[in-house]
Design a protein around this motif. Structure first.
Motif, PDB file in Angstrom:
ATOM      1  N   PRO A  49      -3.294   5.141  -9.680  1.00  0.00           N
ATOM      2  CA  PRO A  49      -2.375   4.600  -8.676  1.00  0.00           C
ATOM      3  C   PRO A  49      -2.742   3.183  -8.225  1.00  0.00           C
ATOM      4  N   ALA A  53      -2.284   2.158  -2.530  1.00  0.00           N
ATOM      5  CA  ALA A  53      -2.049   3.585  -2.242  1.00  0.00           C
ATOM      6  C   ALA A  53      -3.376   4.258  -1.878  1.00  0.00           C
ATOM      7  N   THR A 218       9.804  11.267  -9.854  1.00  0.00           N
ATOM      8  CA  THR A 218       8.455  11.683  -9.448  1.00  0.00           C
ATOM      9  C   THR A 218       7.510  10.494  -9.306  1.00  0.00           C
ATOM     10  N   PHE A 219       6.475  10.661  -8.499  1.00  0.00           N
ATOM     11  CA  PHE A 219       5.397   9.664  -8.391  1.00  0.00           C
ATOM     12  C   PHE A 219       4.267   9.980  -9.384  1.00  0.00           C
ATOM     13  N   SER A 220       4.429  11.063 -10.160  1.00  0.00           N
ATOM     14  CA  SER A 220       3.322  11.539 -11.003  1.00  0.00           C
ATOM     15  C   SER A 220       3.079  10.695 -12.243  1.00  0.00           C
ATOM     16  N   ARG A 223       3.880   6.023 -11.306  1.00  0.00           N
ATOM     17  CA  ARG A 223       3.085   5.551 -10.168  1.00  0.00           C
ATOM     18  C   ARG A 223       1.681   6.169 -10.147  1.00  0.00           C
ATOM     19  N   LEU A 225       0.322   9.051  -9.770  1.00  0.00           N
ATOM     20  CA  LEU A 225      -0.104   9.889  -8.637  1.00  0.00           C
ATOM     21  C   LEU A 225       0.147  11.382  -8.884  1.00  0.00           C
ATOM     22  N   SER A 259      -0.310  12.335   1.573  1.00  0.00           N
ATOM     23  CA  SER A 259       0.715  12.110   0.541  1.00  0.00           C
ATOM     24  C   SER A 259       1.756  11.108   1.016  1.00  0.00           C
ATOM     25  N   ALA A 263       2.155   7.608  -0.868  1.00  0.00           N
ATOM     26  CA  ALA A 263       3.401   7.404  -1.610  1.00  0.00           C
ATOM     27  C   ALA A 263       4.150   6.168  -1.103  1.00  0.00           C
ATOM     28  N   ALA A 266       2.348   3.193  -2.526  1.00  0.00           N
ATOM     29  CA  ALA A 266       2.575   3.087  -3.974  1.00  0.00           C
ATOM     30  C   ALA A 266       3.981   2.557  -4.242  1.00  0.00           C
ATOM     31  N   TRP A 267       4.950   3.044  -3.477  1.00  0.00           N
ATOM     32  CA  TRP A 267       6.334   2.610  -3.682  1.00  0.00           C
ATOM     33  C   TRP A 267       6.468   1.119  -3.414  1.00  0.00           C
ATOM     34  N   PHE A 273       3.125  -1.390 -10.168  1.00  0.00           N
ATOM     35  CA  PHE A 273       4.004  -0.460 -10.888  1.00  0.00           C
ATOM     36  C   PHE A 273       4.573  -1.113 -12.153  1.00  0.00           C
TER      37      PHE A 273
END
Ligand SMILES: Cc1ncc(COP(=O)(O)O)c(C=O)c1O
Length: 363
Positions: A49, A53, A218-220, A223, A225, A259, A263, A266-267, A273
């Motif tokens: 990540p 984040a 998803t962030f998985s 990103r 995460l 979370s 998140a 990260a966004w 990204f």
């Protein structure tokens, strides 16, 4: 011996609710602890990540953890909505997109007519159908392993597509997705975009136009995460309201404080990204070419993995040989795809280790 085993099976399951007997649980990719492992089996992001984040999660580790988190993930919903010129009420967040999908199946996809999805797709879909008693029909991919939207022109209760598809990696253009949505104005169409950031076209810009469209992300993956468990859905208010109703009948606080903090950060770190999505795309093209030279057919991928089969050696054998060399890839024992390997794009160094091992195995 057989009778004894049956006796124990009955004894072990005698307290189960009836539905539990009929479930076929999803089998997630392995998460073993092996030294020096090259882990290319569950489509995680090799770069991890954004440092922002991680810092935000660190800052959130404080005394406020004694308090419940904001129940709807409002700050995160605001951030996602703002990027797409939507209202926060048109965004739903959950504990990984698996949870968002589970709520979607229960809230929106159970009807008298069957739910349609491709025969080769995310293998959690039939599991949710069995869990919630949803009728479904699997629509075969064409001979090139692509979704053909013409095949979905039939009576149905709803449709779900993964785009880009998994485990094939192939993507439909947005024009095809829009045709599908407009041809089914009375059915919900869900587009699962877990891998869209690696070269697909998102259907989110269509949300304002189509009340029957729900897009899940998803962030998985893009990103990095997977370990934080954050996913989201975007759709018009009535669809999101249905998800909220199910969520509040199940778990009011799906995203904990850490979370939500991680998140949001990260966004907001778009540079990290974009840079790492580009690196993964470049490695994918390099790996695709190298696998081709080793005699693999590689399906055109718009995801952070490739789906490839060798001209001579079986998928099961190759996966087992790679495992002996501490390299994990995903192999599915399923008709039509049992000769394929799904290989997550790692760093270039990890891809090189995979290629060296394959050269040795194939020699
Ligand atoms: C197509 C697809 N959808 C959804 C998911 C779920 O992702 P998560 O629950 O980590 O958000 C996955 C995970 O691999 C996937 O492949």
């Amino acid at each position: 011996m057989v009778l004894e085993r049956q006796y124990w099976k009955v004894m072990m399951s005698r307290f189960w609710s009836p539905v539990v007997h009929s479930l076929t649980p999803y089998v997630a990719g392995e998460q073993p602890v092996i030294e020096g492992l090259v882990k290319l089996n569950t489509n995680e992001n090799p770069y991890g990540p954004s440092p922002h984040a991680l810092a935000a999660i660190g800052q959130a580790v404080n005394d406020t953890l004694r308090l419940y988190p904001e129940p709807t993930g409002l700050k995160l919903r605001r951030a996602i909505a703002a990027s797409h010129d939507l209202d926060p009420g048109e965004v739903f967040v959950g504990n990984g997109s698996d949870e968002v999908l589970a709520h979607t199946f229960q809230a929106l996809l159970k009807h008298e007519l069957p739910l349609l999805y491709p025969d080769i797709s995310y293998s959690f879909y039939p599991t949710y159908c069995r869990l919630y008693g949803i009728e479904f029909r699997e629509i075969p991919l064409d001979e090139r392993m692509r979704v053909r939207i013409e095949d979905y022109r039939q009576p149905c209760g709803a449709i779900i597509l993964t785009n880009p598809n998994a485990p094939t990696g192939t993507a439909l253009p947005l024009t095809a997705i829009e045709t599908l949505i407009s041809e089914h104005p009375d059915q919900v169409v869900v587009i699962d975009e877990a891998y869209v950031d690696f070269g697909g076209e998102s259907a989110i810009p269509l949300v304002r136009k189509y009340p029957n469209l729900l897009v899940v992300q998803t962030f998985s993956k893009s990103r990095g995460l997977s370990g934080l468990r954050v996913g989201f859905a975007v759709g018009q208010r009535p669809l999101v309201d249905a998800l909220e109703r199910v969520k509040d009948s199940f778990n009011s606080y799906p995203l904990d404080r850490l979370s939500q903090a991680g998140a949001v950060a990260a966004w907001e770190d778009r540079d990290w990204f974009e840079k790492h999505c580009e690196l993964i795309i470049a490695s994918r093209e390099r790996l695709t070419a190298a696998l081709g030279e080793l005699g693999f057919e590689v399906l055109p991928s718009s995801a952070n993995f490739v789906f490839a089969r060798h001209s001579i050696r079986s998928g099961a054998e190759l996966a087992a040989e790679l495992r002996k060399r501490a390299i994990l890839v995903r192999h599915f024992r399923k008709e039509r795809i049992q000769d394929f390997l799904r290989i997550t794009i790692g760093t270039d160094a990890e891809c090189d280790r995979l290629l060296d091992a394959l050269r040795e195995i194939l020699a």
